[in-house]
Enzyme design. Structure first.
Site, PDB file in Angstrom:
ATOM      1  N   ASP A  78       0.869  -1.185   0.000  1.00  0.00           N
ATOM      2  CA  ASP A  78       0.000   0.000   0.000  1.00  0.00           C
ATOM      3  C   ASP A  78       0.900   1.227   0.000  1.00  0.00           C
ATOM      4  OD1 ASP A  78      -2.241   1.703   0.236  1.00  0.00           O
ATOM      5  OD2 ASP A  78      -2.140   1.693   2.413  1.00  0.00           O
ATOM      6  N   SER A  79       0.311   2.371  -0.291  1.00  0.00           N
ATOM      7  CA  SER A  79       1.056   3.630  -0.207  1.00  0.00           C
ATOM      8  C   SER A  79       1.510   3.894   1.229  1.00  0.00           C
ATOM      9  CB  SER A  79       0.154   4.777  -0.655  1.00  0.00           C
ATOM     10  OG  SER A  79      -0.941   4.872   0.241  1.00  0.00           O
ATOM     11  N   GLY A  87      -2.717   9.297  -3.629  1.00  0.00           N
ATOM     12  CA  GLY A  87      -3.965   9.818  -4.202  1.00  0.00           C
ATOM     13  C   GLY A  87      -3.841  11.162  -4.897  1.00  0.00           C
ATOM     14  N   CYS A 115      -4.378  -1.219  -2.085  1.00  0.00           N
ATOM     15  CA  CYS A 115      -4.507   0.228  -2.253  1.00  0.00           C
ATOM     16  C   CYS A 115      -5.426   0.472  -3.444  1.00  0.00           C
ATOM     17  CB  CYS A 115      -3.112   0.803  -2.518  1.00  0.00           C
ATOM     18  SG  CYS A 115      -3.076   2.564  -2.892  1.00  0.00           S
ATOM     19  N   THR A 168      -5.995   3.262  -4.906  1.00  0.00           N
ATOM     20  CA  THR A 168      -5.379   4.208  -5.845  1.00  0.00           C
ATOM     21  C   THR A 168      -4.404   3.492  -6.767  1.00  0.00           C
ATOM     22  OG1 THR A 168      -5.515   5.790  -4.019  1.00  0.00           O
ATOM     23  CG2 THR A 168      -4.262   6.477  -5.953  1.00  0.00           C
ATOM     24  N   CYS A 185     -10.852   3.568   0.120  1.00  0.00           N
ATOM     25  CA  CYS A 185      -9.426   3.718   0.410  1.00  0.00           C
ATOM     26  C   CYS A 185      -9.128   2.810   1.593  1.00  0.00           C
ATOM     27  CB  CYS A 185      -9.125   5.172   0.762  1.00  0.00           C
ATOM     28  SG  CYS A 185      -7.464   5.451   1.414  1.00  0.00           S
ATOM     29  N   THR A 186      -8.030   2.069   1.517  1.00  0.00           N
ATOM     30  CA  THR A 186      -7.790   1.062   2.557  1.00  0.00           C
ATOM     31  C   THR A 186      -7.374   1.673   3.901  1.00  0.00           C
ATOM     32  OG1 THR A 186      -5.536   0.753   1.712  1.00  0.00           O
ATOM     33  CG2 THR A 186      -7.234  -0.761   0.910  1.00  0.00           C
ATOM     34  N   HIS A 187      -7.098   2.965   3.919  1.00  0.00           N
ATOM     35  CA  HIS A 187      -6.856   3.622   5.210  1.00  0.00           C
ATOM     36  C   HIS A 187      -8.177   3.844   5.969  1.00  0.00           C
ATOM     37  CE1 HIS A 187      -2.931   4.594   3.468  1.00  0.00           C
ATOM     38  NE2 HIS A 187      -2.533   5.137   4.613  1.00  0.00           N
TER      39      HIS A 187
HETATM   40  N1  DGL Z   1      -4.647   3.226   0.963  1.00  0.00           N
HETATM   41  C1  DGL Z   1      -4.640   3.986  -0.262  1.00  0.00           C
HETATM   42  C2  DGL Z   1      -5.897   3.669  -1.074  1.00  0.00           C
HETATM   43  O1  DGL Z   1      -6.540   2.655  -0.833  1.00  0.00           O
HETATM   44  C3  DGL Z   1      -4.361   5.391   0.100  1.00  0.00           C
HETATM   45  C4  DGL Z   1      -4.104   6.257  -1.069  1.00  0.00           C
HETATM   46  C5  DGL Z   1      -3.153   7.380  -0.855  1.00  0.00           C
HETATM   47  O2  DGL Z   1      -2.006   7.128  -0.479  1.00  0.00           O
HETATM   48  O3  DGL Z   1      -3.564   8.501  -1.157  1.00  0.00           O
HETATM   49  O4  DGL Z   1      -6.273   4.381  -1.975  1.00  0.00           O
END
Ligand code: DGL
Length: 265
Positions: free
Chosen positions: A13-14, A46, A76, A78, A186-188
């Site tokens: 993930d990011s 994002g 992620c 994105t 978004c996974t966050h």
């Molecule tokens: N967890 C990422 C997602 O699902 C976060 C994106 C980001 O870093 O902006 O989109």
């Protein structure tokens, strides 16, 4: 022949948010070894353009392949919506992605109005546009860019007044627009569910794709005969290219077999 079954599932993930997906995978597939990559140094993805997201995704995949991952979960939205097509063309390994769950939301809404909270990169992607245009035309979709939410989580401000204010500014208008399903794209964001509940009460159903991704991971492993059946304790490594504190807090609970490693990549 080399047995790949014991090799780890790679997850990236990011940043720290994809650990919400790691938890679902670990719950459904407790025997699987995993390697998680948190590219927190480059978060948020994002706000970046498509090519930057592709380049970062390739960098993450290269790292996971060096660790002999047998499949890769792009945890992620994105990165999935901008890069998974390229990754699948470039590498000969199964990829599992995550997209905002707008199809289930469209089936469940009673008011025919759904909210989608996601990053700019996800909402502007061709893949999101394609999925979105395939759902029933009478469903009204209210898209909101959750600008700033990922930054606050990455900087350890999950529980802060700043977070409550920012979240409220995105969500309260949705309630006034008759939204009855909110898709977390978004996974966050699953880490924000208790706070979202505080704001919306039981008026809105919250929908995320974490469990579906874990089920899909299992089914792809089965399809390729890659399930790990070893009864030895599974091992889990988390690599992060920034301070590891926030990640440790999110995954800690009472798990013992987790190792968090700060490393530049
Ligand atoms: N967890 C990422 C997602 O699902 C976060 C994106 C980001 O870093 O902006 O989109």
């Amino acid at each position: 022949m080399l047995k790949l079954n014991k090799f780890p599932i790679g997850i990236f993930d990011s940043g720290v948010g994809g650990t919400s997906i790691w938890k679902e995978i670990n719950t459904l597939l407790p025997l699987e070894n995993t390697i998680y990559l948190s590219d927190s140094k480059n978060a948020p993805y994002g706000d970046k353009n498509k090519q930057e997201i592709i380049d970062l995704s390739i960098k993450n995949v290269e790292f996971l392949l060096k660790q002999h991952c047998k499949i890769i979960v792009v945890a992620c939205n994105t990165a999935t919506t901008n890069a998974i097509k390229i990754l699948r063309e470039k590498y000969d390994i199964p990829f599992i992605g995550i997209e905002p769950a707008i199809k289930p939301a469209a089936l469940q809404t009673k008011t025919n109005t759904i909210g989608i909270l996601a990053t700019k990169g996800t909402l502007n992607s061709d893949l999101f546009e394609k999925t979105s245009s395939a759902i029933n035309k009478k469903i009204v979709k209210k898209e909101i860019v959750g600008k700033g939410l990922v930054d606050l989580i990455e900087s350890g401000k999950l529980h802060s007044n700043e977070m409550t204010e920012l979240l409220s500014s995105y969500i309260i208008p949705l309630m006034n627009e008759n939204v009855d399903c909110l898709v977390l794209g978004c996974t966050h964001y699953p880490y924000l569910i208790p706070q979202i509940r505080e704001i919306v009460g039981d008026k809105i159903q919250i929908i995320d794709s974490g469990e579906a991704v874990a089920r899909q991971t299992k089914s792809i492993l089965e399809k390729h005969s890659l399930i790990n059946t070893s009864s030895k304790n599974s091992s889990h490594k988390f690599y992060i290219n920034k301070d590891k504190k926030v990640l440790e807090i999110l995954i800690s609970n009472d798990r013992k077999n987790l190792k968090v490693i700060e490393e530049d990549f």
